[in-house]
Design a protein around this motif. Structure first.
Motif, PDB file in Angstrom:
ATOM      1  N   CYS A   1      23.221  44.439  20.008  1.00 15.86           N
ATOM      2  CA  CYS A   1      24.548  43.880  20.284  1.00 15.86           C
ATOM      3  C   CYS A   1      25.581  44.851  19.736  1.00 15.86           C
TER       4      CYS A   1
ATOM      5  N   GLU B   1      26.223  41.089  24.613  1.00 17.34           N
ATOM      6  CA  GLU B   1      27.557  41.709  24.694  1.00 17.34           C
ATOM      7  C   GLU B   1      27.534  42.984  25.548  1.00 17.34           C
TER       8      GLU B   1
ATOM      9  N   LYS C   1      33.294  37.910  17.781  1.00 17.19           N
ATOM     10  CA  LYS C   1      32.686  37.760  19.104  1.00 17.19           C
ATOM     11  C   LYS C   1      31.189  37.483  18.994  1.00 17.19           C
ATOM     12  N   GLY C   2      30.732  36.470  19.730  1.00 14.38           N
ATOM     13  CA  GLY C   2      29.326  36.085  19.701  1.00 14.38           C
ATOM     14  C   GLY C   2      29.008  34.982  18.707  1.00 14.38           C
TER      15      GLY C   2
END
Length: 609
Positions: A283, A363, A551-552
């Motif tokens: 990622c 991602e 993010k994530g």
């Protein structure tokens, strides 16, 4: 039409001819509210029935399928059958006894849950919905069954025979045969929460991990959680149906992409042999990599599943194969040179390709084309297993702008034509949180249909889950914002939220540090994500980080700080809108936005509020 998990196309290669016919009949002739699982491990002891059938009113059923012909059976009684296997006599457990044992393992596990059993009365402590089991003989007709007097060894009403599952048999006849297998029918309907609880207990791999440790199924004294979150049925079917080769999943924020990746990694790891190569999960954001690693570690899979954020993986490759690391450079120059040195070393074969049994990229929208081209070379050609997760609406790094409109997955070695899935439903956020995120990002998130080798920009569809409207507060300064957030989180803790359930996501690093200081002054436990290694997903502290870094991840309670100064002077408004969208959609239950500036986003949020 019933829902079959996994899809028949993905498991047909491992089905017997009889299992395939039965799967087709059940899928076609049962109604939409029937759920079917084929060859899926069940319960804490991983029983392995052929089929599990579930219906809200009918209950739960386990089916054992045998393709035997009458000539296969030499002798039969209630416990043991003697059959011919490859011309050699062999004693096996009665097929009905096999089904019974599988079923009781599941029922014993379900009856531990107080929310699934009768609270009092004659059936106190017993399941509040019907259950049963049976056998399907796909190569023996009912007449043959009767003439051979097999009814002395197996109850005739618990059997479906070959001529009772023909394509010409009506849906009503087949369903009648199924439910005649129940010794009695009790009343009651399985509610949706109960259905989720049954799936949570029966199929541990579809559990959605929130905060805290994994539930230990082997501990019979362990208290079951009050709330059990599981994959949506579409997500489970997709996760279980992913086949070999290259696969791309396009999904909006909150659609469960990372959860599906975790399931796939666990599935492949459990099929791992001592001689298998490891599985690589990559990622871009380091905190997401840390979180995924902690989940794999908790499952005991970290030796088989290597989770890395991309640049750490690049550094590890250079070190492992004796390549020189970049010298003293600025951070951006350093990471660019780091990646380029790996690319050059792979081209010169100083770093080998094909190192991994499978490669999975979370991602993917933040990976430059040359990164993707590099990573595809790491997949073992013998398995050719690649999974790429994508949501271009969350591309928040400069490299996404360098991707030309002519970009295609094929151009970087991803061969996924015809093997692309699109997930449009956002399950993470309440309807109100998603509406607020779209106040800023609505213009950005315009659906843009592409062919399956392009990059669709998806507009999310809310799953319709209601919650409280996000709280938007106007304040004089950033410092006032930080202290207001501290007070709000302290009240949330009094309302029952753990500190680890909360995050403050900031517009930039300066605002992040200001917030961390304010929380510390209020004596709240805080984890300020300053650099690599600072993120601990298991700590019971308020996470403070920039919106980009979040993010994530997801948290029940999220506060956004510094939105009133977005976009910053000179910042592209669409890029800032992406960052805001990422930050707002991290919240699963409650969202607070504080505003002290007068930039464009503050005006839009104030006007709409």
């Amino acid at each position: 039409m019933a829902t079959l998990i996994p899809s028949i196309g993905s498991c047909i290669s491992r089905m017997t001819n009889g299992e395939k016919r039965l799967a087709e009949r059940l899928e076609q002739k049962l109604d939409d509210d029937y759920l079917l699982w084929y060859d899926v491990p069940v319960g804490p002891k991983y029983a392995h029935p052929d089929f599990v059938v579930m219906h809200p009113r009918r209950g739960l059923m386990v089916l054992e399928v045998k393709d035997w012909r009458l000539s296969t059976i030499l002798r039969a009684d209630k416990q043991t059958w003697e059959i011919l296997q490859d011309g050699i006599p062999k004693n096996v457990l009665s097929p009905l006894e096999q089904a019974r044992q599988h079923t009781h393992q599941v029922i014993d596990a379900l009856q531990r849950d107080k929310q699934l059993v009768h609270e009092d009365g004659r059936y106190k402590g017993k399941l509040a919905f019907p259950w049963s089991y049976g056998v399907v003989f796909t190569g023996i007709t009912r007449k043959q069954f009767d003439d051979a007097e097999l009814g002395n060894a197996i109850e005739p009403h618990r059997v479906i025979c070959q001529d009772e599952m023909l394509e010409s048999v009506s849906a009503e006849e087949l369903q009648s045969r199924l439910w005649d297998m129940f010794p009695y029918m009790m009343g009651g309907v399985m509610s949706l929460p109960q259905l989720d609880r049954v799936r949570w207990i029966m199929f541990p791999e579809v559990r959605v991990q929130t905060q805290g440790a994994l539930f230990n199924d082997s501990d019979e004294e362990a208290e079951l959680p009050d709330i059990m979150r599981v994959m949506d049925l579409q997500q489970e079917q997709l996760a279980r149906s992913l086949g070999d080769g290259h696969r791309v999943i396009h999904g909006v924020a909150g659609s469960g992409k990372t959860m599906i990746l975790g399931y796939r990694a666990e599935y492949l790891a459990k099929a791992h042999t001592p001689t298998s190569k490891p599985i690589l999960v990559l990622c871009f954001n380091e905190p997401l990599g840390v979180k995924l690693h902690s989940v794999m570690n908790a499952k005991g899979l970290s030796g088989k599943v290597h989770v890395r954020h991309f640049h750490k993986w690049c550094r590890d490759q250079l070190v492992a194969f004796g390549q020189t690391l970049p010298g003293q450079l600025g951070r951006n120059q350093f990471v660019e040179e780091l990646v380029q040195r790996v690319i050059n070393a792979v081209d010169r074969k100083h770093i080998p390709g094909g190192q991994y049994q499978a490669v999975m990229i979370d991602e993917g929208h933040d990976f430059a084309p040359e990164w993707l081209k590099l990573i595809t070379q790491m997949v073992d050609p013998a398995t050719n297993s690649l999974l790429l997760l994508f949501d271009d609406a969350q591309s928040i790094y400069d490299r996404s702008r360098s991707r030309s409109k002519q970009f295609s997955f094929k151009s970087v070695g991803v061969q996924a034509q015809g093997r692309t899935t699109i997930l449009k439903i956002n399950y993470r956020n309440t309807k109100q949180i998603l509406q607020t995120a779209n106040l800023i990002a609505a213009d950005l998130l315009t659906a843009d249909d592409r062919d399956d080798d392009g990059i669709p920009l998806l507009k999310p569809i809310s799953c319709g889950r209601d919650g409280e409207a996000p709280l938007i507060i106007r304040l004089p300064t950033l410092r006032d914002e930080a202290f207001a957030i501290a007070d709000h989180l302290a009240n949330s803790h009094k309302d029952g939220f753990a500190w680890g359930d909360m995050a403050v996501l900031c517009a930039d690093t300066k605002t992040r540090d200001l917030c961390a200081q304010a929380l510390a002054q209020r004596k709240l436990p805080v984890e300020n994500r300053l650099g690599p290694g600072d993120f601990d997903p298991t700590s019971n502290k308020i996470k403070v980080m920039t919106m980009k870094v979040s993010k994530g991840l997801e948290f029940p309670v999220v506060a956004l700080l510094g939105v009133g100064n977005m976009p910053a002077p000179g910042e592209d408004e669409k890029e800032a809108a992406r960052v805001f969208y990422v930050g707002a959609t991290r919240a699963t239950q409650a969202l607070l936005i504080t505003l002290s500036g007068t930039a464009n986003f503050a005006k839009r949020l104030t006007t709409q509020n």
